[in-house]
Design a protein around this motif. Structure first.
Motif, PDB file in Angstrom:
ATOM      1  N   TYR A 198      37.401 -40.736   7.867  1.00  0.00           N
ATOM      2  CA  TYR A 198      36.962 -39.410   7.427  1.00  0.00           C
ATOM      3  C   TYR A 198      37.414 -39.139   6.002  1.00  0.00           C
ATOM      4  N   TYR A 199      38.648 -39.501   5.688  1.00  0.00           N
ATOM      5  CA  TYR A 199      39.137 -39.318   4.325  1.00  0.00           C
ATOM      6  C   TYR A 199      38.308 -40.113   3.325  1.00  0.00           C
ATOM      7  N   GLY A 214      34.862 -38.766   2.722  1.00  0.00           N
ATOM      8  CA  GLY A 214      34.852 -37.669   1.757  1.00  0.00           C
ATOM      9  C   GLY A 214      34.789 -38.181   0.332  1.00  0.00           C
ATOM     10  N   ARG A 215      35.575 -39.208   0.029  1.00  0.00           N
ATOM     11  CA  ARG A 215      35.535 -39.781  -1.312  1.00  0.00           C
ATOM     12  C   ARG A 215      34.160 -40.381  -1.592  1.00  0.00           C
ATOM     13  N   ASN A 235      34.550 -28.195  -3.097  1.00  0.00           N
ATOM     14  CA  ASN A 235      33.936 -29.512  -3.287  1.00  0.00           C
ATOM     15  C   ASN A 235      34.767 -30.407  -4.198  1.00  0.00           C
ATOM     16  N   TRP A 263      34.420 -25.744   7.138  1.00  0.00           N
ATOM     17  CA  TRP A 263      35.038 -25.656   5.814  1.00  0.00           C
ATOM     18  C   TRP A 263      36.337 -24.874   5.865  1.00  0.00           C
ATOM     19  N   GLY A 296      39.012 -27.134   6.941  1.00  0.00           N
ATOM     20  CA  GLY A 296      39.379 -28.002   5.829  1.00  0.00           C
ATOM     21  C   GLY A 296      40.319 -27.316   4.863  1.00  0.00           C
ATOM     22  N   THR A 313      32.853 -31.538  12.980  1.00  0.00           N
ATOM     23  CA  THR A 313      32.312 -32.772  12.413  1.00  0.00           C
ATOM     24  C   THR A 313      31.205 -33.331  13.300  1.00  0.00           C
ATOM     25  N   ASP A 349      30.242 -32.619   7.829  1.00  0.00           N
ATOM     26  CA  ASP A 349      30.895 -31.377   8.237  1.00  0.00           C
ATOM     27  C   ASP A 349      29.854 -30.387   8.744  1.00  0.00           C
ATOM     28  N   ASN A 384      33.832 -31.485   4.453  1.00  0.00           N
ATOM     29  CA  ASN A 384      34.196 -32.888   4.228  1.00  0.00           C
ATOM     30  C   ASN A 384      35.139 -33.038   3.046  1.00  0.00           C
ATOM     31  N   LEU A 385      34.779 -32.391   1.940  1.00  0.00           N
ATOM     32  CA  LEU A 385      35.533 -32.595   0.709  1.00  0.00           C
ATOM     33  C   LEU A 385      36.845 -31.829   0.722  1.00  0.00           C
ATOM     34  N   MET A 402      39.098 -33.969   2.928  1.00  0.00           N
ATOM     35  CA  MET A 402      39.563 -35.112   2.142  1.00  0.00           C
ATOM     36  C   MET A 402      40.704 -34.714   1.225  1.00  0.00           C
TER      37      MET A 402
END
Length: 818
Positions: free
Chosen positions: A394-395, A398-399, A440, A677, A680, A707, A713, A723-724, A727
Motif C-alpha cells: 500500500y505504501y 501510493g508512491r 496529495n 482520506w 489517512g 481501500t 482509496d 492513498n497519498l 503513504m
C-alpha cells in the motif's frame, strides 16, 4: 553511495530473477517475452512490488461510462464498478489509463490531465468575484461580537459569496477522454492461468493467459519521456493475433485515417477546447488495414499500439489557451514511432525507476513471496490484519500513484489523480484546497519524490494573478488568496454554494504555500528559493498581513472565519491561525536565508508572535474555534484545527507537550473511523504524537474500511488523497524531520518489530538508510546532499554530525561502547 548502489542492483537482480523464474515463453520477435507457466494455477509475485488478479476486471460490474453516465455533483457510486474495484492504473502525469484485461474485448479507459469543461470560452464566463464584498466585513464582525450569530451568518451568506453556484457550468469538471476497445477474436471459454498484474517496480501492467497450447501476453505502460501509452500484444505462436482497435470518446469529434493509424480530433461542447488523440500501430508479420474508425490487424505475431492525447489548454491566466493539440500529438507520435518497442519500454522503465527505486521498505518478512491475488489479500486482511506485506504494498502503491499522476509539465494531481471515467465525476474531480489537494503532496518530500511537487508549485504560482483579484474584492488586501476549491482555470473566489464553511476559506492560500516552502526544505535548492518560492511566499505574507484582524491591543485573529466544512462563524478558527502562523514563520525563515527584506521580516515575525495561540478548552481539547464550544461527542471527518500538529510544526510532544496533549484529546474524541482520506490524515496525526500503535491502528482501518480491491482509496467513491495521505503517514511513522532534528522511528508500532528502509528523505536534504531490530536498536547510513549540521535522534539519544555535501556517514543506536 557505491554501497547503496550495489545493494539496489542486488535487490533488482533478485527481483528480476524471482519474477523471471515464474514465467517462461518462446521468443517471438525481437523482444524476449514471457508468460505464465501453464502448470501453475497462480504465479508467485513479490508482495511488495505487484498488485495482481486472476480474473479480468470486465467480468465484474456494469458497462462503461459510454453507456452509463449519471449527473451528480456530490458522492455517488461509480457507474462502472469494475473500474474502481479491479481495473489497474497506468499513467505518466499527462495521460492516464485504466486497464481491464478482458479476453474477448480489451478495454482501456484513458484521460488527459487538461481535459476540462468550463473556463474561458464557456457561455457567460465572467469574473466570479463579488467586487467590494469586503465592505461588509465590519458589520459582520459587529454582529458576531454582539452575539447575533444568526444575523452574522445570514449577512455573510448574502455578501461573502461568489457569483457562480457550486455546480456552475463555468467552473467546469474534469473529464474522461474516452476508451480504447480492442476486439481480440479470442473466446473467453477454456481460458487457463489468467493473470493481470501491475508491477510497481517497473510501472508495467502485464496480462497473460493460455488457451489450449497458445499463450497470450499483453503489456501496457505510459511513458513520461515519450508521452505515449504503449499497448503491446504478444503470443507464443506466429501470426496468431487478429485485432480490431477502436477509440471512442463522449466529446464531439471526428476520426480520420493516417498511415498505420487514426487521429481523433474535436472540441469540448461547452468551452470549445480543442482535443486530439492519435494512435499508431506496428504489426510484426501481419497486415494492417484502416477501415473507417477501426484499425484491423490480421495474422500478426506481435502488435504494438501507441496512443497520445492532448488539448489546447495552457496554464496561462486568463485565456488558458495556447497549445495546438493536433500539432503536439503529431509531433509526439512521429518521435515515438521511430523507436522500437524495446527502446520505448527500457526508456520508460529507466525514467520511472529513477524515482521509484529511491525508497525500499521491508517490515518483518514482508518481502516473502505469496500466491494470493491482491483482492483476496484485502479480504483476508479485513478479518486478520497481520499482512505486513500488504502494508508495504500500500505504501509503495501510493508512491506509484504520485509518480504516475504528477510529473513536470502538466497540472497537479486532482481528486482522482489523473484517472476519471466519468463526465460528471464526484466533486467534479477538482482541486479541493481545504485539505485534499495538499494531502496529495504530503508524502512527496519524505518519500523522496520531490520532483513530483513541481506541477503543484507551478499551479500555485499560476493562482497568484486571479488570487490578487479575490484578495482585493473580499478583503481589500494586497497579495493573493484562494478559497475552498479551484480548477484548471485558476478559480480563487468563494462559490455561491450557500453554506459559508463550504465556500469561504481565505487561508487556503497560506496552506498551499506550505508546500512551496517544504519543497525547499527537503531539497535545499537555493536558486529555487530565490527565483520561485520566495516571491510566492512574500505575496502571500502581504495578504496575511492585511487580512488578519487585531482584536483589542494584543492579538491577531482571522475574523470572521469558518472551520472547513464544520461549524458556524467564529471570531477566529484555530486552523486559520495555525496556517497564518506557519506561513509567516516560513517566509521569515526564507527571507533570513536569502538575507532580504529585513524590515518586512521583523514585521512578519511580530505579527506571527501575536497571532492568537492555540487554546485548550474545558474538556482538555484543542479548541477548534476561538470560542470554547467543541462537542466531545462530535466525530466530524475534518480535523483541520490540528493543522499545527500536522502538517504544521507549531505543536509537538517534545516542544509543546501541553498543546500536544490537547490535540491528543481532540483526536481521541473524533474517533478512528471516517472516510478513507480522513483515516489517512489521522495516521499522520498519531505519528506526530509519537504513538506508533495508534497510527498503526489507523493504517489497518484504512486498509480494512477505506481501500478497494485494486488498492484505490474509497471516500467512497475513489479519491486519491487517501492513498497519498496514507503513504505519507507510513513514512512519517518511520522518519520525522520537522522539529530541527531527524527523528528515527518516532512512531514505530510494536507490530513492526524488525525492518529496514532505504532512501527516505529528511528536511535538510539528508537521505536515510536504516534497519532496526526488536524496536530497540537502529543502525544505518546518512547521505548528505547539501552538507551542514545534522542531529539524529532515536528514543532519548542524539548524535550530531557535521556533514559535507556528497558524503555518507554511518550511525548506530544505541552507540557501541568502546
Amino acid at each position: 553511495m557505491k554501497v547503496r548502489l550495489l545493494v539496489q542492483i542486488i535487490i533488482f537482480c533478485i527481483s528480476v530473477h524471482a519474477y523471471g523464474a515464474l514465467l517462461s515463453f518462446t521468443n517471438c520477435g525481437s523482444d524476449t517475452i514471457e508468460a505464465v507457466n501453464s502448470s501453475d494455477q497462480h504465479a508467485k509475485y513479490s508482495q511488495g512490488l505487484t498488485v495482481w488478479f486472476d480474473e479480468p476486471a470486465s467480468n465484474s460490474g456494469k458497462e462503461s461510462w459510454l453507456k452509463v453516465s449519471k449527473p451528480n455533483y456530490g458522492p455517488h457510486a461509480n457507474p462502472d464498478r469494475a473500474w474502481d474495484k479491479y481495473a489497474l492504473p497506468i499513467g505518466n502525469g499527462h495521460i492516464g489509463g485504466m486497464v481491464y484485461g478482458h479476453i474477448t474485448e480489451e478495454r482501456i479507459q484513458f484521460n488527459e490531465k487538461t481535459l476540462w469543461t468550463g473556463g474561458p470560452g464557456t457561455k457567460g464566463y465572467n469574473n466570479p468575484n463579488v467586487e467590494d464584498a469586503y465592505q461588509q466585513l465590519p458589520r459582520i464582525r459587529e454582529l458576531v461580537l454582539e452575539g447575533r450569530i444568526g444575523d452574522a451568518e445570514q449577512l455573510a451568506k448574502n455578501t461573502l459569496k461568489g457569483i457562480w453556484k457550486g455546480n456552475d457550468i463555468r467552473f467546469g469538471k474534469y473529464q474522461t477522454f474516452g476508451e480504447v476497445q480492442i476486439k481480440t477474436g479470442i473466446s473467453a471459454s477454456g481460458i487457463k492461468n489468467y493473470q493481470r498484474a501491475l508491477s510497481l517496480d517497473s510501472s508495467l501492467v502485464t496480462i497473460s493467459f493460455a488457451k489450449s497450447d497458445t499463450v497470450y501476453k499483453r503489456r501496457y505502460f505510459c511513458s513520461y519521456p515519450h508521452n505515449v501509452m504503449v499497448m503491446r500484444f504478444e503470443c507464443n505462436k506466429p501470426k496468431a493475433q487478429n485485432l480490431a482497435f477502436t477509440i471512442k470518446s463522449p466529446h464531439n469529434h471526428i476520426i480520420k485515417n493516417t498511415k498505420n493509424g487514426i487521429v481523433l480530433s474535436g472540441r469540448v461542447k461547452d468551452n470549445d477546447l480543442g482535443i486530439a488523440a492519435r494512435v499508431h500501430v506496428t504489426a510484426k508479420d501481419g497486415q494492417v488495414n484502416i477501415e473507417g474508425d477501426q484499425i484491423i490487424v490480421s495474422h500478426a505475431s506481435t502488435v504494438t499500439f501507441l496512443l497520445t492525447a492532448d488539448t489546447d489548454y495552457q496554464m496561462n491566466y486568463p485565456s488558458y489557451r495556447g497549445e495546438d493539440a493536433l500539432k503536439n500529438t503529431l509531433h509526439t507520435i512521429k518521435k515515438a514511432k521511430r523507436l522500437s518497442y524495446k527502446t520505448l519500454k527500457e526508456t520508460h522503465v529507466a525514467d520511472y525507476k529513477g524515482l521509484f527505486d529511491r525508497v525500499q521498505l521491508e517490515i518483518n518478512n514482508s518481502s516473502l513471496l505469496t500466491n494470493i491475488p491482491t483482492d483476496e489479500r484485502i479480504r483476508v486482511y479485513k478479518k486478520d490484519p497481520t499482512d505486513n506485506g500488504l502494508e508495504v504494498l500500500y505504501y509503495q502503491f501510493g508512491r506509484y500513484l504520485l509518480i504516475s499522476s504528477s510529473r513536470k509539465g502538466n497540472l497537479p494531481a486532482n481528486l482522482q489523480g489523473v484517472w476519471n471515467n466519468e463526465l460528471y465525476p464526484p466533486w467534479l474531480s477538482d482541486y479541493h484546497i481545504n485539505i485534499n489537494l495538499q494531502m496529495n503532496y504530503w508524502g512527496a518530500g519524505n518519500s523522496n519524490l520531490s520532483e513530483c511537487n513541481l506541477p503543484l508549485i507551478d499551479y500555485i504560482d499560476n493562482l497568484r494573478e486571479p488570487g490578487a483579484i479575490t484578495a482585493k474584492s473580499y478583503h481589500n488586501a494586497r497579495g493573493w488568496t484562494t478559497n475552498m476549491h479551484s480548477n484548471a482555470w485558476g478559480f480563487t473566489a468563494p462559490d455561491n454554494y450557500g453554506v459559508l464553511f463550504w465556500q469561504y476559506f481565505p487561508l487556503s492560500g497560506a496552506w498551499l504555500c506550505q508546500h512551496v516552502w517544504e519543497h525547499y526544505d527537503f531539497t535545499r535548492d537555493n536558486q529555487y528559493l530565490e527565483k520561485t518560492a520566495y516571491p510566492i511566499l512574500k505575496s502571500q505574507a502581504e495578504f496575511v498581513e492585511d487580512y488578519l484582524y487585531k482584536l483589542g491591543d494584543s492579538i491577531y485573529v482571522s475574523f470572521p472565519s469558518w472551520s472547513p466544512e464544520h461549524g458556524s462563524v467564529s471570531i477566529g478558527t484555530t486552523t486559520d491561525h495555525a496556517m497564518a502562523w506557519d506561513l509567516l514563520n516560513n517566509v521569515v525563515e526564507a527571507a533570513t536565508i536569502l538575507d532580504v527584506d529585513l524590515q518586512d521580516r521583523k514585521k512578519w515575525a511580530g505579527i506571527r508572535d501575536s497571532i492568537c495561540s492555540p487554546k485548550i478548552g474545558h474538556w482538555g481539547q484543542l479548541q477548534e474555534w476561538f470560542e470554547d464550544r467543541d462537542n466531545e461527542n462530535d466525530q466530524h471527518r475534518h480535523v483541520n484545527h490540528l493543522f499545527g500538529l500536522y502538517p504544521g510544526r507549531q505543536i509537538s510532544p517534545i516542544t509543546t507537550p501541553g498543546l500536544a496533549q490537547a490535540a491528543h484529546t481532540s483526536l481521541l474524541a473524533r474517533g478512528d473511523g471516517a472516510t478513507g482520506w480522513s483515516m489517512g490524515w489521522k495516521i499522520n496525526f498519531w505519528a506526530r504524537l509519537l504513538d506508533g500503535d495508534h497510527a498503526y491502528k489507523l493504517v489497518q482501518n484504512l486498509l480494512k474500511h477505506g481501500t478497494s480491491t485494486n488498492l484505490f482509496d474509497l471516500h467512497p467513491p475513489f479519491q486519491i488523497d487517501g492513498n497519498l495521505g496514507g503513504m505519507a503517514g507510513i513514512a512519517e511513522m518511520l522518519l520525522q524531520s520537522h522539529a530541527g532534528f531527524i527523528h528515527l522511528l518516532p512512531a514505530l508500532p510494536s507490530a513492526w518489530k524488525n525492518g529496514k528502509v532505504n532512501g527516505l528523505l529528511a528536511r535538510g536534504a539528508f537521505e536515510i538508510d536504516m534497519q532496526w531490530n526488536d524496536e530497540q536498536s537502529v543502525k544505518g547510513q546518512l547521505y548528505s546532499k547539501k552538507g551542514g549540521p545534522c542531529i539524529l535522534k532515536f528514543k532519548s539519544e542524539t548524535i550530531k554530525i557535521n556533514t559535507e555535501a556528497g558524503k555518507s556517514y554511518d550511525f548506530e543506536f544505541p552507540e557501541k561502547q568502546n
